[in-house]
Design a protein around this motif. Structure first.
Motif, PDB file in Angstrom:
ATOM      1  N   UNK A 136      22.093  44.151  37.818  1.00 23.92           N
ATOM      2  CA  UNK A 136      22.982  45.298  37.983  1.00 23.92           C
ATOM      3  C   UNK A 136      23.997  45.449  36.868  1.00 23.92           C
ATOM      4  N   UNK A 137      24.818  46.496  36.978  1.00 22.90           N
ATOM      5  CA  UNK A 137      25.782  46.826  35.929  1.00 22.90           C
ATOM      6  C   UNK A 137      27.129  46.141  36.108  1.00 22.90           C
ATOM      7  N   UNK A 138      27.440  45.643  37.290  1.00 22.48           N
ATOM      8  CA  UNK A 138      28.740  45.027  37.545  1.00 22.48           C
ATOM      9  C   UNK A 138      28.846  43.706  36.783  1.00 22.48           C
ATOM     10  N   UNK A 139      29.746  43.658  35.802  1.00 24.87           N
ATOM     11  CA  UNK A 139      29.891  42.471  34.960  1.00 24.87           C
ATOM     12  C   UNK A 139      31.145  41.662  35.283  1.00 24.87           C
ATOM     13  N   UNK A 140      31.756  41.948  36.438  1.00 26.13           N
ATOM     14  CA  UNK A 140      32.912  41.153  36.852  1.00 26.13           C
ATOM     15  C   UNK A 140      32.477  39.697  37.039  1.00 26.13           C
ATOM     16  N   UNK A 141      33.186  38.742  36.437  1.00 20.25           N
ATOM     17  CA  UNK A 141      32.765  37.332  36.533  1.00 20.25           C
ATOM     18  C   UNK A 141      32.585  36.846  37.964  1.00 20.25           C
ATOM     19  N   UNK A 142      33.491  37.241  38.867  1.00 19.34           N
ATOM     20  CA  UNK A 142      33.368  36.796  40.251  1.00 19.34           C
ATOM     21  C   UNK A 142      32.113  37.387  40.905  1.00 19.34           C
ATOM     22  N   UNK A 143      31.814  38.634  40.579  1.00 20.01           N
ATOM     23  CA  UNK A 143      30.610  39.257  41.130  1.00 20.01           C
ATOM     24  C   UNK A 143      29.361  38.551  40.609  1.00 20.01           C
ATOM     25  N   UNK A 144      29.354  38.223  39.309  1.00 27.47           N
ATOM     26  CA  UNK A 144      28.201  37.529  38.736  1.00 27.47           C
ATOM     27  C   UNK A 144      28.052  36.129  39.328  1.00 27.47           C
ATOM     28  N   UNK A 145      29.181  35.464  39.565  1.00 29.85           N
ATOM     29  CA  UNK A 145      29.123  34.138  40.195  1.00 29.85           C
ATOM     30  C   UNK A 145      28.542  34.240  41.600  1.00 29.85           C
ATOM     31  N   UNK A 146      28.932  35.292  42.328  1.00 36.47           N
ATOM     32  CA  UNK A 146      28.373  35.497  43.663  1.00 36.47           C
ATOM     33  C   UNK A 146      26.895  35.794  43.613  1.00 36.47           C
ATOM     34  N   UNK A 155      20.179  28.634  37.784  1.00 39.06           N
ATOM     35  CA  UNK A 155      19.981  30.012  37.351  1.00 39.06           C
ATOM     36  C   UNK A 155      20.049  30.069  35.829  1.00 39.06           C
ATOM     37  N   UNK A 156      19.571  31.185  35.292  1.00 44.17           N
ATOM     38  CA  UNK A 156      19.706  31.477  33.878  1.00 44.17           C
ATOM     39  C   UNK A 156      20.642  32.667  33.714  1.00 44.17           C
ATOM     40  N   UNK A 157      21.636  32.518  32.845  1.00 49.14           N
ATOM     41  CA  UNK A 157      22.437  33.654  32.406  1.00 49.14           C
ATOM     42  C   UNK A 157      21.786  34.161  31.122  1.00 49.14           C
ATOM     43  N   UNK A 158      21.483  35.459  31.054  1.00 49.88           N
ATOM     44  CA  UNK A 158      20.781  35.998  29.889  1.00 49.88           C
ATOM     45  C   UNK A 158      21.445  37.288  29.435  1.00 49.88           C
ATOM     46  N   UNK A 159      21.654  37.404  28.132  1.00 47.43           N
ATOM     47  CA  UNK A 159      22.194  38.643  27.575  1.00 47.43           C
ATOM     48  C   UNK A 159      21.211  39.778  27.816  1.00 47.43           C
ATOM     49  N   UNK A 160      21.683  40.909  28.307  1.00 49.13           N
ATOM     50  CA  UNK A 160      20.771  42.021  28.594  1.00 49.13           C
ATOM     51  C   UNK A 160      20.187  42.598  27.308  1.00 49.13           C
ATOM     52  N   UNK A 172      23.261  24.634  36.236  1.00 49.25           N
ATOM     53  CA  UNK A 172      22.740  23.832  37.348  1.00 49.25           C
ATOM     54  C   UNK A 172      23.653  23.867  38.574  1.00 49.25           C
ATOM     55  N   UNK A 173      24.984  24.029  38.347  1.00 49.70           N
ATOM     56  CA  UNK A 173      25.947  23.915  39.447  1.00 49.70           C
ATOM     57  C   UNK A 173      26.943  25.057  39.391  1.00 49.70           C
ATOM     58  N   UNK A 174      27.439  25.437  40.553  1.00 54.22           N
ATOM     59  CA  UNK A 174      28.383  26.549  40.638  1.00 54.22           C
ATOM     60  C   UNK A 174      29.643  26.274  39.823  1.00 54.22           C
ATOM     61  N   UNK A 175      30.094  25.018  39.774  1.00 53.85           N
ATOM     62  CA  UNK A 175      31.340  24.703  39.075  1.00 53.85           C
ATOM     63  C   UNK A 175      31.204  24.865  37.552  1.00 53.85           C
ATOM     64  N   UNK A 176      29.971  24.944  37.038  1.00 48.14           N
ATOM     65  CA  UNK A 176      29.777  25.117  35.595  1.00 48.14           C
ATOM     66  C   UNK A 176      29.543  26.575  35.218  1.00 48.14           C
ATOM     67  N   UNK A 177      29.511  27.461  36.204  1.00 47.96           N
ATOM     68  CA  UNK A 177      29.076  28.829  35.938  1.00 47.96           C
ATOM     69  C   UNK A 177      30.029  29.583  35.020  1.00 47.96           C
ATOM     70  N   UNK A 178      31.316  29.534  35.289  1.00 49.37           N
ATOM     71  CA  UNK A 178      32.261  30.353  34.542  1.00 49.37           C
ATOM     72  C   UNK A 178      32.297  29.976  33.060  1.00 49.37           C
TER      73      UNK A 178
END
Length: 641
Positions: A136-146, A155-160, A172-178
């Motif tokens: 989706x288009x919402x790039x808010x960090x908290x939204x992406x973490x959710x 998960x993989x974070x990938x540049x669109x 690998x872990x939620x605490x490393x996401x940000x």
């Protein structure tokens, strides 16, 4: 057919396009930056035009200047190669507005596949399976973490707008996401001018299999698949075609999906539809998903050419000049197996860190296809991708093609810069790879063995001493009138040579004594033929003998000690300081991030080697630094009581 084209690129792909154009009687125009004035592609082209400074933004990304060069030289079309402007729809429109032909897809097709999130929505609509994730288009960090939580770790974070592993992070872990998100977005902004990302489920046993497609704007065909699963830092290392373990059922399903993808956007020219495949239970038709489409020629296209006998660049020129598709689907056949290895200037044990330097010596094995944009004496520049060459082999079977690749890599000679050559040779001999047990995690799991220091044959060390003494070509130069001369040699270990007869030398080094003799067919050590070759530089000797073995030649007049300064963090290569994370007086622990250096289109995080207090920060964000420049200094450690 065109009479003259301009190639809006550099390096090996520019040379590759020139070769095919020449075979078709098409004249070529090269463009070059200040750093590339003496480059191989400039020498090969019929004409060449300077377009600006060494930074890509000042040269190879200047679409207006490139178009003007085409108009001034009378070129009718522009071939973009890959990278740079090859997937820039605004450039395509500007080329066509100038009355020129763009040798590639339409701007509309590039836009349709340019953003990964929109492309996946389009593919799902066309009936092509897509990977679970958030697009989706919402790039808010908290939204992406959710979204990452909802998809499920890892998960993989990938540049669109990404490609080549840039703007991509595995979490690998939620605490490393940000932290990973911030890093991916920063790299994406630098590489593509767009920080937006998407989130995808990370597949545990992934294989990267892509399908080569070719279209005429209405219809498309596929030229079978390539397996690109051997990767480091999300970038391909060795590619092969066809994919090992591929069934006819799955090949048909993937090929049909790729053709649907191409025809859904009215694709024209060469393109690649990339799929992620779950190989945990073998290759199954219900276990592959669309990942992205590269709307250009791929780096690994030679393996497809090898197994089909088709020149894809020739097809590009023919279709762009108005000809129909050169072949029907039922006439394209697989012939044997092919591999391509990417030879880079990079330091594998240091985490595949790009390297620079002059190619003091460069030689390839005879009888194999080599795609290269450099020659002996050329400099690997910090401004561009550090690829030296692509080495391609083909044979009737996978085992024979892989063996040819291993032999070709072992026979390749490079001196003057650090490379991944030994790593590639070991990978080609890896038993799991040989058995076809490939996935994108293989290199990561085996990296310790694949990057371990090579065992140095004692014969190579003995011959290096002879070369360091300057006797590797004329050993009889060491005679005296009355007795054989025994003399010390400036070498990394205590070493002595003694000429004992015509073309015979005894070497003492490392606690051993070696009887060496020069025969017409080369050097023999202890009665055994070695086939050794040499490159003698001012600071080192390289002996090519079952790999490359480098030995230091210390200057006997230099009495300075150059020990490592553990309190200084130095720039490992020329680059741009993107960020500094510490300040004077701050306490750091081993592994803490100190700074980020951007070089060769990638970001490199520099970490503390030891615990300590920051004494000085010697650079600021935005500074351009040379290799070896001091960046961060830690306070000296107190001596133990």
């Amino acid at each position: 057919m065109f009479s003259k084209i301009l190639i809006a690129n550099r390096g090996e792909i520019a040379c590759r396009v020139i070769d095919t154009a020449r075979s078709l009687g098409v004249a070529t125009v090269a463009v070059y930056s200040e750093a590339d004035a003496a480059a191989r592609h400039v020498a090969l082209a019929d004409e060449a035009v300077a377009i600006g400074g060494p930074r890509p933004a000042n040269s190879y990304l200047r679409g207006d200047v490139i178009i003007q060069a085409a108009l001034q030289t009378g070129a009718q079309a522009i071939h973009p190669g890959y990278g740079f402007l090859s997937e820039n729809p605004e450039f395509v429109e500007a080329v066509e507005a100038a009355g020129l032909t763009f040798i590639g897809p339409s701007a509309k097709a590039i836009r349709a596949m340019g953003l990964k999130d929109a492309a996946k929505a389009l593919m799902a609509k066309a009936g092509v399976p897509v990977v679970p994730g958030y697009h989706g288009e919402n790039q808010d960090p908290e939204h992406l973490a959710g979204a990452a939580e909802a998809v499920g770790y890892p998960v993989l974070i990938k540049a669109v707008a990404g490609g080549g592993g840039k703007g991509m992070r595995r979490v690998e872990r939620a605490q490393d996401f940000m932290e990973a998100l911030q890093s991916a977005q920063g790299e994406a902004q630098t590489a593509f001018g767009n920080p937006a990302v998407l989130i995808e489920k990370y597949i545990e046993m992934p294989r990267h299999i892509e399908v080569q497609v070719f279209g005429d704007g209405t219809h498309a065909v596929h030229l079978f698949e390539r397996d690109c699963s051997l990767q480091r830092r999300h970038q391909k290392v060795i590619e092969e075609a066809p994919a090992p373990g591929m069934t006819e059922e799955m090949r048909a399903a993937m090929g049909q999906a790729a053709v649907r993808a191409a025809e859904a956007i009215g694709y024209s020219g060469a393109g690649t539809v990339e799929f992620i495949v779950d190989g945990a239970e073998g290759l199954r038709p219900d276990r592959f998903w669309f990942m992205e489409m590269n709307t250009r020629l791929q780096v690994e296209h030679p393996v497809t050419e090898a197994i089909t006998g088709i020149d894809l660049v020739e097809w590009q020129l023919r279709v762009a000049s108005g000809e129909p598709l050169p072949a029907r689907q039922d006439t394209i056949q697989i012939q044997g197996h092919a591999f391509e290895a990417r030879l880079y200037a990079e330091d594998v044990p240091a985490g595949f860190l790009p390297a620079t330097g002059q190619l003091a010596h460069l030689a390839f094995a005879p009888g194999v296809r080599v795609e290269t944009g450099v020659r002996p004496g050329d400099v690997i520049s910090p401004w561009y991708d550090p690829m030296i060459a692509k080495i391609v082999t083909h044979a009737p079977t996978r085992a024979a093609a892989l063996n040819r690749l291993a032999v070709a890599l072992e026979a390749t000679e490079v001196a003057g810069t650090t490379t991944n050559l030994a790593f590639l040779a070991r990978l080609a001999r890896h038993p799991g790879f040989g058995a076809g047990q490939v996935d994108t995690g293989l290199i990561g799991r085996e990296i310790a063995a694949l990057s371990a220091p090579a065992e140095v044959p004692p014969q190579a060390r003995a011959l290096a001493v002879i070369a360091a003494a300057g006797l590797h070509e004329m050993p009889t130069a060491g005679f005296t009138l009355w007795a054989p001369l025994r003399r010390a040699v400036a070498f990394e270990d205590p070493a002595f040579v003694q000429v004992t007869g015509p073309n015979r030398i005894t070497v003492e080094v490392g606690g051993g004594s070696y009887d060496c003799a020069l025969h017409p067919d080369g050097w023999w050590v202890g009665g055994v033929k070695t086939k050794a070759r040499f490159h003698v530089g001012p600071d080192a000797v390289t002996v090519f003998m079952r790999g490359a073995h480098v030995f230091a030649r210390p200057d006997p007049l230099d009495r300075q000690a150059h020990g490592p300064a553990s309190d200084l963090t130095l720039a490992p290569m020329p680059g741009l300081v993107k960020a500094v994370f510490v300040a004077p007086g701050q306490r750091v622990e081993p592994g803490d991030r100190l700074a980020v250096l951007e070089a060769m289109k990638m970001e490199h995080t520099l970490c503390a080697a030891r615990a300590g207090e920051v004494a000085q920060v010697l650079v600021s964000p935005g500074a351009q630094v040379e290799a070896g420049a001091p960046l961060i200094q830690l306070a000296e450690e107190e001596a133990a009581a």
